[in-house]
Design a protein around this motif. Structure first.
Motif, mmCIF file in Angstrom:
data_model
loop_
_atom_site.group_PDB
_atom_site.id
_atom_site.type_symbol
_atom_site.label_atom_id
_atom_site.label_comp_id
_atom_site.label_asym_id
_atom_site.label_seq_id
_atom_site.Cartn_x
_atom_site.Cartn_y
_atom_site.Cartn_z
ATOM 1 N N LYS A 1 0.834 -1.211 0.000
ATOM 2 C CA LYS A 1 0.000 0.000 0.000
ATOM 3 C C LYS A 1 0.863 1.253 0.000
ATOM 4 N N GLY A 2 1.889 1.245 -0.877
ATOM 5 C CA GLY A 2 2.875 2.315 -0.854
ATOM 6 C C GLY A 2 2.562 3.533 -1.686
ATOM 7 N N TYR A 3 1.409 3.563 -2.380
ATOM 8 C CA TYR A 3 1.102 4.702 -3.256
ATOM 9 C C TYR A 3 1.067 6.011 -2.477
ATOM 10 N N ALA A 4 0.314 6.034 -1.379
ATOM 11 C CA ALA A 4 0.169 7.263 -0.598
ATOM 12 C C ALA A 4 1.507 7.709 -0.024
ATOM 13 N N LEU A 5 2.309 6.753 0.436
ATOM 14 C CA LEU A 5 3.612 7.087 0.998
ATOM 15 C C LEU A 5 4.526 7.664 -0.077
ATOM 16 N N TYR A 6 4.526 7.063 -1.261
ATOM 17 C CA TYR A 6 5.332 7.595 -2.362
ATOM 18 C C TYR A 6 4.917 9.034 -2.667
ATOM 19 N N HIS A 7 3.613 9.256 -2.727
ATOM 20 C CA HIS A 7 3.109 10.607 -3.019
ATOM 21 C C HIS A 7 3.545 11.591 -1.944
ATOM 22 N N ASP A 8 3.499 11.170 -0.676
ATOM 23 C CA ASP A 8 3.899 12.061 0.420
ATOM 24 C C ASP A 8 5.381 12.427 0.340
ATOM 25 N N ILE A 9 6.212 11.466 -0.059
ATOM 26 C CA ILE A 9 7.655 11.705 -0.081
ATOM 27 C C ILE A 9 8.100 12.399 -1.364
ATOM 28 N N PHE A 10 7.630 11.906 -2.517
ATOM 29 C CA PHE A 10 8.162 12.380 -3.796
ATOM 30 C C PHE A 10 7.256 13.382 -4.507
ATOM 31 N N GLY A 11 5.973 13.388 -4.175
ATOM 32 C CA GLY A 11 5.059 14.317 -4.830
ATOM 33 C C GLY A 11 4.214 13.632 -5.886
ATOM 34 N N PRO A 12 3.631 14.395 -6.823
ATOM 35 C CA PRO A 12 2.750 13.819 -7.861
ATOM 36 C C PRO A 12 3.424 12.699 -8.630
ATOM 37 N N VAL A 13 2.630 11.696 -9.026
ATOM 38 C CA VAL A 13 3.187 10.526 -9.709
ATOM 39 C C VAL A 13 3.314 10.744 -11.217
ATOM 40 N N PHE A 14 2.716 11.803 -11.759
ATOM 41 C CA PHE A 14 2.988 12.174 -13.149
ATOM 42 C C PHE A 14 3.128 13.694 -13.202
ATOM 43 N N TYR A 15 4.114 14.142 -13.990
ATOM 44 C CA TYR A 15 4.450 15.563 -14.042
ATOM 45 C C TYR A 15 5.271 15.832 -15.297
ATOM 46 N N SER A 16 5.531 17.093 -15.592
ATOM 47 C CA SER A 16 6.317 17.455 -16.769
ATOM 48 C C SER A 16 7.128 18.705 -16.464
ATOM 49 N N PHE A 17 8.169 18.921 -17.252
ATOM 50 C CA PHE A 17 8.989 20.127 -17.125
ATOM 51 C C PHE A 17 9.777 20.327 -18.415
ATOM 52 N N ASN B 1 2.688 4.372 -14.947
ATOM 53 C CA ASN B 1 1.959 3.263 -15.559
ATOM 54 C C ASN B 1 2.248 1.950 -14.840
ATOM 55 N N ALA B 2 2.707 2.047 -13.582
ATOM 56 C CA ALA B 2 3.103 0.848 -12.843
ATOM 57 C C ALA B 2 1.923 0.123 -12.205
ATOM 58 N N SER B 3 0.798 0.784 -12.062
ATOM 59 C CA SER B 3 -0.376 0.162 -11.452
ATOM 60 C C SER B 3 -1.251 -0.452 -12.539
ATOM 61 N N LYS C 1 -0.498 -1.848 -15.004
ATOM 62 C CA LYS C 1 0.165 -1.762 -16.308
ATOM 63 C C LYS C 1 -0.645 -0.970 -17.327
ATOM 64 N N GLN C 2 -1.220 0.133 -16.903
ATOM 65 C CA GLN C 2 -1.943 0.995 -17.825
ATOM 66 C C GLN C 2 -2.104 2.380 -17.203
ATOM 67 N N LEU C 3 -2.521 3.328 -18.017
ATOM 68 C CA LEU C 3 -2.798 4.669 -17.517
ATOM 69 C C LEU C 3 -4.280 4.792 -17.223
ATOM 70 N N ASP C 4 -4.595 5.465 -16.128
ATOM 71 C CA ASP C 4 -6.004 5.698 -15.823
ATOM 72 C C ASP C 4 -6.522 6.807 -16.744
ATOM 73 N N PRO C 5 -7.850 6.957 -16.877
ATOM 74 C CA PRO C 5 -8.416 7.948 -17.801
ATOM 75 C C PRO C 5 -7.949 9.383 -17.524
ATOM 76 N N ILE C 6 -7.796 9.745 -16.244
ATOM 77 C CA ILE C 6 -7.355 11.112 -15.921
ATOM 78 C C ILE C 6 -5.956 11.359 -16.462
ATOM 79 N N GLN C 7 -5.076 10.383 -16.262
ATOM 80 C CA GLN C 7 -3.699 10.551 -16.739
ATOM 81 C C GLN C 7 -3.632 10.502 -18.263
ATOM 82 N N ASN C 8 -4.482 9.703 -18.873
ATOM 83 C CA ASN C 8 -4.529 9.650 -20.337
ATOM 84 C C ASN C 8 -4.878 11.009 -20.931
#
Length: 338
Positions: A136-152, A164-166, A168-175
């Motif tokens: 159940k590490g998703y929330a912890l990853y988000h707390d430590i590293f921030g958003p799971v998708f981003y750009s710069f 795309n690790a969950s 093995k696909q992108l959810d509709p919001i990320q798509n």
């Protein structure tokens, strides 16, 4: 005689068996250790945002960065990777493409980030990996590293990081977000995409460490439509490169996890040095030596990494539990009367 007998009885009553003392102390230390872990602040907050703010690229049309993935709690290889990247003065920043840890636990992130701080002097950006989702590490990853998708951006170069690790696909919001980012990036010279799970498994056959066919086809269509320059992924422990339906890709999973096969063309520890100059992307796999892997070979190395990681993260608890168990056995063991 009565006084002497009473004195012996009082002394016997006051005497606490040494085994019971060890049992009580070990249990108290174990509880205290767990409480300390729960009350300790997280290893970091907003890691990626902070590191993005520290990226310095003097010539934004001619620069290099590093990419690696799948170190999975290894120590020797990870340290070598970080040191080799750090010693290359051309490299401005680095990416970890996930599976930084074997499970998404705080103590494992704490150790990983300590290794980064001790061995790498340039900014490190991260991608969510399959192992980061475990426990159940998703929330912890988000707390430590921030958003799971981003750009710069770095000059005329667009960097897009996906999760795309969950499943093995992108959810509709990320798509929808990705389509918007690619559309906005049409004016850039290069468009680089970073993700954990590859679109296809280049090994073919029975190997399916990749996205579903439907998800891969959907992403390829987007990448072709908007002219993605290069795709970087990990998840497969080795090195592969080529074209996916005309889209250049690199798979880098050689930062310390047990190599997925024995083919020397692909099975070696490494990181990627990526050089961008005038819109052209050059990728070089830099080999990382490992005397430990050579001595233990594949299966022995896998056992060593798992055991050493277990001792590193749970050694104190196991020692205290062992002391408590042995003490309890000694206390409960029937005493022998002469």
């Amino acid at each position: 005689m009565k006084t002497s007998a009473a004195g012996k009885e009082n002394r016997a009553t006051r005497k606490v068996p040494l085994e019971r003392v060890f049992f009580i102390i070990s249990i108290l230390l174990l509880v205290g250790f767990e409480c300390w872990k729960l009350s300790t602040p997280l290893a970091a907050h907003h890691w990626n945002e902070i590191n993005l703010g520290e990226v310095r690229v003097p010539n934004q049309e001619d620069f290099s960065f590093a990419v690696f993935g799948d170190n999975g709690d290894s120590k020797e290889i990870l340290e070598n990777v970080l040191k080799l990247i750090d010693h290359d003065s051309d490299i401005a920043f680095a990416f970890s493409l996930g599976n930084m840890v074997q499970r998404g636990k705080e103590e494992r992130y704490r150790w990983f980030l300590k290794e980064v701080k001790n061995n790498l002097g340039i900014p490190l950006l991260t991608v969510m990996g399959h192992n980061e989702y475990l426990s159940k590490g998703y929330a912890l990853y988000h707390d430590i590293f921030g958003p799971v998708f981003y750009s710069f951006n770095v000059g005329g170069n667009r960097f897009i990081v996906l999760d795309n690790a969950s499943d093995k696909q992108l959810d509709p919001i990320q798509n929808r977000w990705l389509a918007g980012e690619l559309e906005k990036s049409e004016g850039f010279t290069t468009r680089l995409v970073f993700m954990h799970v590859p679109l296809y498994d280049p090994r073919g056959g029975e190997n399916h460490d990749c996205l579903s066919v439907k998800s891969a086809q959907s992403l390829i269509a987007l990448f072709l439509k908007y002219g993605v320059t290069h795709v970087f992924a990990s998840h497969i422990s080795g090195y592969f490169g080529g074209l996916w339906k005309g889209v250049p890709f690199s798979i880098t999973g050689g930062a310390g996890a047990t190599l997925s096969e024995s083919d020397p063309a692909h099975a070696f520890f490494h990181f990627l040095k990526v050089h961008i100059k005038d819109g052209k992307v050059e990728v070089e796999a830099k080999r990382v030596p490992s005397t430990l892997y050579e001595r233990l070979h594949r299966n022995g190395y896998a056992v060593w990494v798992s055991l050493s990681a277990f001792c590193r993260f749970h050694g104190v608890q196991m020692l205290l539990l062992m002391i408590a168990a042995l003490s309890a056995i000694a206390v409960l063991r029937p005493s022998k009367h002469v």
